[in-house]
Write a protein that holds these residues in place. Sequence first.
Motif, PDB file in Angstrom:
ATOM      1  N   PRO A 142       0.816  -1.224   0.000  1.00  7.82           N
ATOM      2  CA  PRO A 142       0.000   0.000   0.000  1.00  7.82           C
ATOM      3  C   PRO A 142       0.845   1.267   0.000  1.00  7.82           C
ATOM      4  O   PRO A 142       0.515   2.241  -0.676  1.00  7.82           O
ATOM      5  N   LEU A 143       1.948   1.258   0.757  1.00  7.23           N
ATOM      6  CA  LEU A 143       2.810   2.435   0.792  1.00  7.23           C
ATOM      7  C   LEU A 143       3.464   2.664  -0.556  1.00  7.23           C
ATOM      8  O   LEU A 143       3.566   3.796  -1.031  1.00  7.23           O
ATOM      9  N   LEU A 144       3.896   1.568  -1.194  1.00  5.86           N
ATOM     10  CA  LEU A 144       4.489   1.689  -2.528  1.00  5.86           C
ATOM     11  C   LEU A 144       3.475   2.238  -3.518  1.00  5.86           C
ATOM     12  O   LEU A 144       3.786   3.114  -4.330  1.00  5.86           O
ATOM     13  N   GLY A 145       2.239   1.724  -3.461  1.00  5.39           N
ATOM     14  CA  GLY A 145       1.197   2.225  -4.354  1.00  5.39           C
ATOM     15  C   GLY A 145       0.933   3.698  -4.150  1.00  5.39           C
ATOM     16  O   GLY A 145       0.759   4.460  -5.114  1.00  5.39           O
ATOM     17  N   ALA A 146       0.915   4.130  -2.883  1.00  3.17           N
ATOM     18  CA  ALA A 146       0.707   5.548  -2.590  1.00  3.17           C
ATOM     19  C   ALA A 146       1.854   6.381  -3.145  1.00  3.17           C
ATOM     20  O   ALA A 146       1.635   7.478  -3.681  1.00  3.17           O
ATOM     21  N   CYS A 147       3.069   5.874  -3.031  1.00  2.00           N
ATOM     22  CA  CYS A 147       4.221   6.615  -3.545  1.00  2.00           C
ATOM     23  C   CYS A 147       4.170   6.726  -5.064  1.00  2.00           C
ATOM     24  O   CYS A 147       4.493   7.770  -5.639  1.00  2.00           O
ATOM     25  N   LEU A 148       3.761   5.639  -5.735  1.00  2.00           N
ATOM     26  CA  LEU A 148       3.659   5.684  -7.199  1.00  2.00           C
ATOM     27  C   LEU A 148       2.565   6.643  -7.638  1.00  2.00           C
ATOM     28  O   LEU A 148       2.721   7.382  -8.618  1.00  2.00           O
ATOM     29  N   LEU A 149       1.436   6.646  -6.917  1.00  2.00           N
ATOM     30  CA  LEU A 149       0.378   7.608  -7.243  1.00  2.00           C
ATOM     31  C   LEU A 149       0.866   9.039  -7.021  1.00  2.00           C
ATOM     32  O   LEU A 149       0.555   9.941  -7.813  1.00  2.00           O
ATOM     33  N   GLY A 150       1.636   9.233  -5.961  1.00  2.00           N
ATOM     34  CA  GLY A 150       2.212  10.554  -5.741  1.00  2.00           C
ATOM     35  C   GLY A 150       3.170  10.944  -6.847  1.00  2.00           C
ATOM     36  O   GLY A 150       3.197  12.099  -7.286  1.00  2.00           O
TER      37      GLY A 150
END
Length: 344
Positions: A10-18
């Motif tokens: 989830p953190l990786l996904g949030a970073c990619l969306l950012g």
Amino acid sequence: MVATRFDSRPLLGACLLGGLAVLAASIALVITIGPASLSVGDVYAVVFERLGFGNADISRIKEGIVWELRLPRTLLAAVCGAGLALCGAIMQSLLRNPLADPFVLGISSGASTGAVLIAVLGLGAGAVSLSAGAFAGAVISFVLVMLLAAGAGGGTSRVVLAGVAGTQLFSALTSFIVISSADAEQTRGVLFWLLGSLSGADWSDVTLCGAVTLVGLLVCLTQSSALDAFTFGNTAAAALGVSVRWIRILLLTVTALVTAALVSAAGAIGFVGLVLPHAARFLVGPRHSRLLPTTALVGAVFMVWVDAIARTVFAPQEVPVGVVTALIGVPAFAVILFRMRTSR
């Protein structure tokens, strides 16, 4: 410690969306930079209108500047940055060489020869474009390099040596053609293209290069586990069940095709694939399932701003994009070398 920084999906996904949000904001902001008075709102209004959502309340001249000139150029810059950085990460993993980049297979020099043959000698009688000639030259160079490496016994070291030989061969052919056949105007145009230029970008370039880069990214992501295994060497990868030979052939071919498409559209842009994968590794670690998309995003944002610098700093004179990437990349390359020396 760096390698475990983004273990949470989830953190990786949030970073990619950012990262995607940063890329979108960078594209919109860069498009406003130039002699025409534009705002970020104007850019988004034009895009939404073209997508069928409302009407842009700006003049047709400004709309044309956004949609026909600056947007395709900026998008092509993003695609080139993403693709070249991605290919650099793949090459460094496959060859287990932190100094490898997309042009180690002689692709850039082959594309240059193909483009020069079209521009200077007029091969194809006008039926073949500069981009098509560059793509054909890149593919021919790649095939020759791989045949030479196979004839020498295969292996990563043979691929690198064959790439050096191919680069020198096609660079010499390019120089010979320009010196013997080109006039002053042709030489200037060819030189500008060889140093990297996005000035002729159009929507067909964006579509083709974007599709090729996206497919290349997806293929490489499916092999992320195999790329992780390559980190420990061919013997260890084979022991883990990786088909070393066929995976290497597949990924080298994908890398060559992506690089060939990008070089054919924008010329030779150096240092992007060499430096940016190291920056992405510093951010998210070496695991390729997160390294590859991060590298692509970092490369895209980087090239968007590099292109803005290239077309505005010395306006109205435009600087080749490859010159700017080299001016930024050489100091970064020196830092990488220093870190490699101190880490031993």
